[in-house]
Design a protein around this motif. Structure first.
Motif, mmCIF file in Angstrom:
data_model
loop_
_atom_site.group_PDB
_atom_site.id
_atom_site.type_symbol
_atom_site.label_atom_id
_atom_site.label_comp_id
_atom_site.label_asym_id
_atom_site.label_seq_id
_atom_site.Cartn_x
_atom_site.Cartn_y
_atom_site.Cartn_z
ATOM 1 N N VAL A 109 -5.012 -4.874 -2.136
ATOM 2 C CA VAL A 109 -3.684 -4.812 -1.530
ATOM 3 C C VAL A 109 -3.624 -5.896 -0.455
ATOM 4 O O VAL A 109 -4.383 -5.854 0.514
ATOM 5 C CB VAL A 109 -3.410 -3.423 -0.921
ATOM 6 C CG1 VAL A 109 -2.064 -3.419 -0.208
ATOM 7 C CG2 VAL A 109 -3.441 -2.363 -2.013
ATOM 8 N N LEU A 110 -2.744 -6.863 -0.624
ATOM 9 C CA LEU A 110 -2.678 -8.017 0.268
ATOM 10 C C LEU A 110 -1.269 -8.156 0.851
ATOM 11 O O LEU A 110 -0.457 -8.957 0.365
ATOM 12 C CB LEU A 110 -3.058 -9.298 -0.489
ATOM 13 C CG LEU A 110 -4.429 -9.299 -1.181
ATOM 14 C CD1 LEU A 110 -4.601 -10.560 -2.000
ATOM 15 C CD2 LEU A 110 -5.546 -9.164 -0.144
ATOM 16 N N PRO A 111 -0.957 -7.376 1.881
ATOM 17 C CA PRO A 111 0.384 -7.469 2.482
ATOM 18 C C PRO A 111 0.721 -8.868 2.973
ATOM 19 O O PRO A 111 1.871 -9.298 2.892
ATOM 20 C CB PRO A 111 0.312 -6.474 3.646
ATOM 21 C CG PRO A 111 -0.797 -5.541 3.295
ATOM 22 C CD PRO A 111 -1.795 -6.366 2.543
ATOM 23 N N TRP A 112 -0.272 -9.594 3.486
ATOM 24 C CA TRP A 112 -0.021 -10.936 4.004
ATOM 25 C C TRP A 112 0.476 -11.866 2.906
ATOM 26 O O TRP A 112 1.294 -12.778 3.164
ATOM 27 C CB TRP A 112 -1.289 -11.512 4.645
ATOM 28 C CG TRP A 112 -2.426 -11.696 3.668
ATOM 29 C CD1 TRP A 112 -3.428 -10.810 3.403
ATOM 30 C CD2 TRP A 112 -2.655 -12.827 2.824
ATOM 31 N NE1 TRP A 112 -4.283 -11.316 2.445
ATOM 32 C CE2 TRP A 112 -3.833 -12.560 2.071
ATOM 33 C CE3 TRP A 112 -2.002 -14.039 2.634
ATOM 34 C CZ2 TRP A 112 -4.350 -13.458 1.137
ATOM 35 C CZ3 TRP A 112 -2.518 -14.941 1.704
ATOM 36 C CH2 TRP A 112 -3.682 -14.658 0.973
ATOM 37 N N ALA A 114 0.810 -1.208 0.000
ATOM 38 C CA ALA A 114 0.000 0.000 0.000
ATOM 39 C C ALA A 114 0.842 1.256 0.000
ATOM 40 O O ALA A 114 0.359 2.336 -0.292
ATOM 41 C CB ALA A 114 -0.925 -0.009 1.224
ATOM 42 N N ALA A 115 2.117 1.128 0.333
ATOM 43 C CA ALA A 115 2.957 2.306 0.504
ATOM 44 C C ALA A 115 3.421 2.899 -0.823
ATOM 45 O O ALA A 115 3.883 4.020 -0.867
ATOM 46 C CB ALA A 115 4.176 1.951 1.364
ATOM 47 N N ALA A 138 1.331 -10.355 -5.414
ATOM 48 C CA ALA A 138 0.779 -9.281 -4.589
ATOM 49 C C ALA A 138 1.124 -7.923 -5.176
ATOM 50 O O ALA A 138 0.300 -6.995 -5.194
ATOM 51 C CB ALA A 138 1.314 -9.389 -3.157
ATOM 52 N N LYS A 139 2.349 -7.798 -5.681
ATOM 53 C CA LYS A 139 2.778 -6.527 -6.271
ATOM 54 C C LYS A 139 1.993 -6.237 -7.551
ATOM 55 O O LYS A 139 1.596 -5.093 -7.802
ATOM 56 C CB LYS A 139 4.278 -6.567 -6.559
ATOM 57 C CG LYS A 139 4.828 -5.247 -7.084
ATOM 58 C CD LYS A 139 6.352 -5.302 -7.230
ATOM 59 C CE LYS A 139 7.026 -5.320 -5.886
ATOM 60 N NZ LYS A 139 8.504 -5.184 -5.983
ATOM 61 N N LEU A 140 1.772 -7.269 -8.358
ATOM 62 C CA LEU A 140 1.031 -7.073 -9.606
ATOM 63 C C LEU A 140 -0.410 -6.661 -9.333
ATOM 64 O O LEU A 140 -0.956 -5.783 -10.019
ATOM 65 C CB LEU A 140 1.067 -8.353 -10.442
ATOM 66 C CG LEU A 140 0.381 -8.292 -11.807
ATOM 67 C CD1 LEU A 140 1.002 -7.206 -12.685
ATOM 68 C CD2 LEU A 140 0.458 -9.645 -12.507
ATOM 69 N N MET A 141 -1.042 -7.275 -8.340
ATOM 70 C CA MET A 141 -2.414 -6.902 -8.003
ATOM 71 C C MET A 141 -2.492 -5.449 -7.537
ATOM 72 O O MET A 141 -3.412 -4.716 -7.908
ATOM 73 C CB MET A 141 -2.967 -7.838 -6.926
ATOM 74 C CG MET A 141 -3.372 -9.201 -7.445
ATOM 75 S SD MET A 141 -4.274 -10.190 -6.230
ATOM 76 C CE MET A 141 -2.936 -10.661 -5.135
ATOM 77 N N ALA A 142 -1.518 -5.028 -6.736
ATOM 78 C CA ALA A 142 -1.499 -3.641 -6.271
ATOM 79 C C ALA A 142 -1.284 -2.681 -7.433
ATOM 80 O O ALA A 142 -1.911 -1.612 -7.502
ATOM 81 C CB ALA A 142 -0.406 -3.458 -5.223
#
Length: 217
Positions: free
Chosen positions: A67-70, A4-5, A57-61
């Motif tokens: 956003v899925l940090p886990w 998210a950052a 996770a990076k591609l989805m963001a």
């Protein structure tokens, strides 16, 4: 590291899949050298899945998805398992056995770092176990290459090993700018390409040696 950052560009996210592919294929190639049993298959799966969790996770963001940090933080737990199996296989190939101390270390450190990650609610403790197991794996692979008088392959494995000590701490920093991540990812891609090249060279040499033995040459 939270996705998210940063407002990730799609190109940055897609590039992150390249080192995952290189490392996974490299582990698959090492099956010829370290043994083709289920442990090596599991190691390749763990390494591949670990890389895919963070890259995914990076591609989805980047694609304005969830956003899925886990999901991103599953990288080091999976790498711990993958390199734990790899270091045992590499030790067995180099010395003829997996020493008891190494088996206890793999089990004990995985448990301790796993509990630390749960208590801290952060996967960073498992960066420690990943680095330790990757270091042991790299040392044994370098030794195997040197036993075969292949200095180039040993140096290529050394490049990949060095990358853990440089890129691991950088990737764990909270202040991740896009520029810094491009530098990290390109360096990581080069390091994993070196690992792939080394694995291919070692595997090809093993195949050649096996053929020579089979024909009595």
């Amino acid at each position: 590291m939270s996705t998210a950052a940063i407002d990730y560009p799609i190109s940055l996210a897609i590039e992150d899949f390249a080192p995952v592919l290189f490392t996974t294929v490299g582990v698959v190639l090492l099956r010829r050298v370290l043994g083709g049993g289920p442990a090596m298959i599991a190691a390749a799966v763990f390494v591949g899945v670990g890389g895919l969790t963070k890259a995914g996770a990076k591609l989805m963001a980047a694609a304005d998805g969830p956003v899925l940090p886990w999901l991103s933080e599953m990288l080091f737990p999976f790498l711990t398992l993958g390199f734990g199996l790899l270091c045992l296989a590499a030790a067995r190939t180099r010395t003829g056995t997996s020493p008891n101390w190494l088996r206890y270390l793999v089990i004990g450190l995985t448990v301790v770092c796993g509990l630390g990650a749960v208590l801290a609610r952060d996967s960073i403790p498992m960066l420690v176990s990943t680095t330790v197991f990757a270091t042991i794996t790299g040392i044994y692979l370098i030794g195997i290459a040197r036993d075969r008088d292949d200095t180039v392959t040993a140096a290529l494995f050394g490049v990949q090993l060095l990358s853990f000590y440089i890129l691991g701490p950088l990737a764990s920093r909270a202040d991740q700018s896009v520029t810094l991540q491009w530098i990290e990812q390109l360096c990581n891609t080069a390091a994993q390409a070196a690992f792939l090249a080394a694995a291919w060279r070692l595997s090809a040499a093993t195949v050649t040696s096996e053929k020579a033995e089979a024909t009595g040459r």
